[in-house]
Write an enzyme that holds these catalytic residues in place. Structure first.
Site, PDB file in Angstrom:
ATOM      1  N   GLU A  59      -0.299   3.824   5.986  1.00 25.12           N
ATOM      2  CA  GLU A  59       0.662   2.757   6.272  1.00 25.12           C
ATOM      3  C   GLU A  59      -0.057   1.505   6.781  1.00 25.12           C
ATOM      4  O   GLU A  59      -1.047   1.582   7.495  1.00 25.12           O
ATOM      5  CB  GLU A  59       1.691   3.223   7.296  1.00 25.12           C
ATOM      6  CG  GLU A  59       2.508   4.430   6.845  1.00 25.12           C
ATOM      7  CD  GLU A  59       3.415   4.130   5.652  1.00 25.12           C
ATOM      8  OE1 GLU A  59       3.501   2.953   5.243  1.00 25.12           O
ATOM      9  OE2 GLU A  59       4.022   5.076   5.127  1.00 25.12           O
ATOM     10  N   ASN A  62       1.962  -4.082   9.212  1.00 24.93           N
ATOM     11  CA  ASN A  62       3.308  -4.523   9.569  1.00 24.93           C
ATOM     12  C   ASN A  62       4.329  -3.400   9.621  1.00 24.93           C
ATOM     13  O   ASN A  62       5.313  -3.480  10.348  1.00 24.93           O
ATOM     14  CB  ASN A  62       3.749  -5.626   8.604  1.00 24.93           C
ATOM     15  CG  ASN A  62       2.970  -6.909   8.843  1.00 24.93           C
ATOM     16  OD1 ASN A  62       3.165  -7.587   9.841  1.00 24.93           O
ATOM     17  ND2 ASN A  62       2.047  -7.224   7.948  1.00 24.93           N
ATOM     18  N   ASP A 376      -1.734 -16.156   9.961  1.00 19.79           N
ATOM     19  CA  ASP A 376      -1.016 -16.457   8.722  1.00 19.79           C
ATOM     20  C   ASP A 376       0.498 -16.444   8.949  1.00 19.79           C
ATOM     21  O   ASP A 376       1.229 -17.350   8.552  1.00 19.79           O
ATOM     22  CB  ASP A 376      -1.364 -15.407   7.659  1.00 19.79           C
ATOM     23  CG  ASP A 376      -2.096 -16.005   6.471  1.00 19.79           C
ATOM     24  OD1 ASP A 376      -2.260 -17.233   6.418  1.00 19.79           O
ATOM     25  OD2 ASP A 376      -2.510 -15.230   5.590  1.00 19.79           O
ATOM     26  N   THR A 393       6.757  -5.843   4.014  1.00 23.81           N
ATOM     27  CA  THR A 393       6.898  -5.863   5.480  1.00 23.81           C
ATOM     28  C   THR A 393       6.230  -7.097   6.076  1.00 23.81           C
ATOM     29  O   THR A 393       6.620  -7.546   7.153  1.00 23.81           O
ATOM     30  CB  THR A 393       6.309  -4.585   6.115  1.00 23.81           C
ATOM     31  OG1 THR A 393       4.964  -4.392   5.646  1.00 23.81           O
ATOM     32  CG2 THR A 393       7.144  -3.367   5.762  1.00 23.81           C
ATOM     33  N   PHE A 394       5.242  -7.649   5.406  1.00 23.23           N
ATOM     34  CA  PHE A 394       4.616  -8.894   5.854  1.00 23.23           C
ATOM     35  C   PHE A 394       5.658 -10.013   5.854  1.00 23.23           C
ATOM     36  O   PHE A 394       5.783 -10.771   6.825  1.00 23.23           O
ATOM     37  CB  PHE A 394       3.451  -9.246   4.931  1.00 23.23           C
ATOM     38  CG  PHE A 394       2.592 -10.389   5.409  1.00 23.23           C
ATOM     39  CD1 PHE A 394       1.417 -10.151   6.083  1.00 23.23           C
ATOM     40  CD2 PHE A 394       2.955 -11.712   5.159  1.00 23.23           C
ATOM     41  CE1 PHE A 394       0.612 -11.210   6.518  1.00 23.23           C
ATOM     42  CE2 PHE A 394       2.164 -12.772   5.581  1.00 23.23           C
ATOM     43  CZ  PHE A 394       0.987 -12.525   6.263  1.00 23.23           C
TER      44      PHE A 394
END
Length: 435
Positions: A59, A62, A376, A393-394
């Protein structure tokens, strides 16, 4: 005369010790304050216990932040009955961290503001836990897994069973009966007890088991992603999420980049960050900097979700429409694309200014891939308009950050469509809840 002087010194020393004891107790009470009102009830003091956890090695960064929220709210739930401290699992060896440098044993303070986390629940770094214990030991390990044969209907249940993974998740027992594992890169750490726990349920469902079926001072739960959010998107979820304030040194780097390249400051953009426990922004209150931000996911998504992502040319075409619609000339690109793909994307623009954050060697050595990802996200979160990548998820974490800052949901919950589907479904608007 000397006797009186000696007596005075003894009394003075006694007063100092008394003040120290009172101060220490106050500090302990503050450290374990989970935000509950003082009910002025007294009971037998209970020893502090420690909950440790980890996430499946595959995983990403995020998703792990999401699992933290589930476990954090479990600890908040446990503290309603007895004192528990969450031990933060060191970061390292993640799939997307592919730079040619070892990245292990990274403490949470590298990425997050621990004081902000502690305003929600008591937390401690893993290294500090080892110091508190005085030896590299974890008392009990319960390796979470599914149920044999799967399930036909969902119901909350748990049971200590045989390990379905023939390797028992990498845990092994040595000749002395101690359980060994990678343990975040700390080879000296061992566990006294190990068992596999088949689990189906929300995070809070495991509370009775932890309180009544475990006796160790510390309990470790690998594969904590098996536990679901108790109430996804509700008040408790957002309290945990709001407490995850990025470390100031990373925010400062992002703010400096915004000011230098994107004409963006918190004062002008109305995005000043305040104490999260007091900060309540209305939708549309944040203006954002004069730029479009996009999350352009590439690499593994090119084969895993190729029909749901635009080509570089398609992404550029979409961004040009946004620039025209909002009368803007600057674009910030958060992407995992290699340099040649980023340069190709830039080549499709003649007038617009395209930016990407590139860390110096010094910054990377200090803050690693996780820190660069946060920088970022911080820059992207402050844009006038944000559009992300499908089910990333980002992108989710950026959308949450913008909710906390007070952006209009219409300027936040957006995604770029694949070239063949220009009317693709847009993200669900998971808006912030305070009460």
């Amino acid at each position: 005369m000397r006797t009186k002087e000696a007596l005075a010194k003894i009394l003075c020393l006694f007063c100092i010790c008394l003040l120290f004891i009172v101060k220490s107790e106050n500090e302990i009470n503050t450290a374990y304050d989970t935000g509950n009102k003082d009910k002025t009830t007294f009971a037998e003091a209970k020893a502090v216990r420690y909950l440790l956890y980890d996430v499946n090695p595959g995983e990403g960064f995020n998703l792990r932040r999401d699992v933290y929220m589930r476990v954090a709210n479990l600890v908040k739930f446990l503290n309603e009955d007895e004192p528990w401290v969450l031990v933060l699992p060191p970061w390292g060896r993640l799939y997307h961290w592919q730079r040619d440098v070892e990245q292990i044993k990274i403490p949470w303070k590298t990425f997050f503001d621990l004081d902000s986390l502690r305003q929600h629940i008591p937390v401690i770094e893993f290294e500090d836990y080892l110091k508190v214990r005085g030896e590299p030991v974890i008392d009990e390990v319960y390796y979470l897994q599914g149920f044999k044969g799967g399930w036909t209907h969902w119901e909350e249940k748990l049971n200590i069973t045989e390990c379905l993974d023939s390797r028992s998740g990498g845990f092994r027992q040595d000749d002395d009966g101690r359980w060994r594992h990678w343990f975040f890169g700390y080879e000296e750490v061992y566990a006294k007890k190990f068992a596999c726990l088949s689990y189906m349920g929300h995070a809070g469902f495991i509370k009775p088991f932890l309180m009544h079926n475990t006796t160790g001072r510390s309990v470790y739960i690998p594969q904590a992603e098996e536990m679901l959010h108790d109430r996804y998107g509700h008040k408790g979820y957002w309290e945990a999420r709001r407490s995850m304030v990025f470390a100031k040194h990373l925010r400062d780097i992002g703010d400096e980049f915004r000011a230098k390249h994107l004409t963006s400051t918190d004062q002008e953009d109305n995005t000043v960050l305040e104490d999260w426990t007091k900060m309540r922004r209305k939708h549309g209150e944040a203006k954002g900097g004069p730029y479009i931000a996009i999350h352009l996911r590439r690499r593994d998504y090119l084969w895993a979700r190729k029909d749901e992502l635009p080509s570089l040319k398609g992404a550029a075409k979409h961004v040009k429409k946004l620039l025209k619609k909002y009368d803007l000339l600057k674009v910030y690109v958060a992407t995992d694309a290699p340099k040649e793909e980023y340069e190709e994307f830039k080549s499709y623009f003649k007038k617009a200014e395209i930016y990407r954050y590139e860390p110096t060697e010094e910054v990377f050595n200090k803050y690693k891939d996780g820190g660069i990802a946060i920088i970022d996200q911080w820059i992207a979160a402050h844009a006038r308009y944000f559009t992300g990548s499908h089910v990333s998820t980002f992108s989710f974490r950026i959308q949450e950050e913008r909710e906390i800052l007070g952006f209009d949901p219409e300027m936040t919950f957006n995604r770029m469509c694949g070239d063949k589907d220009q009317d693709c479904e847009q993200p669900t608007k998971w808006t912030i809840i305070y009460d």
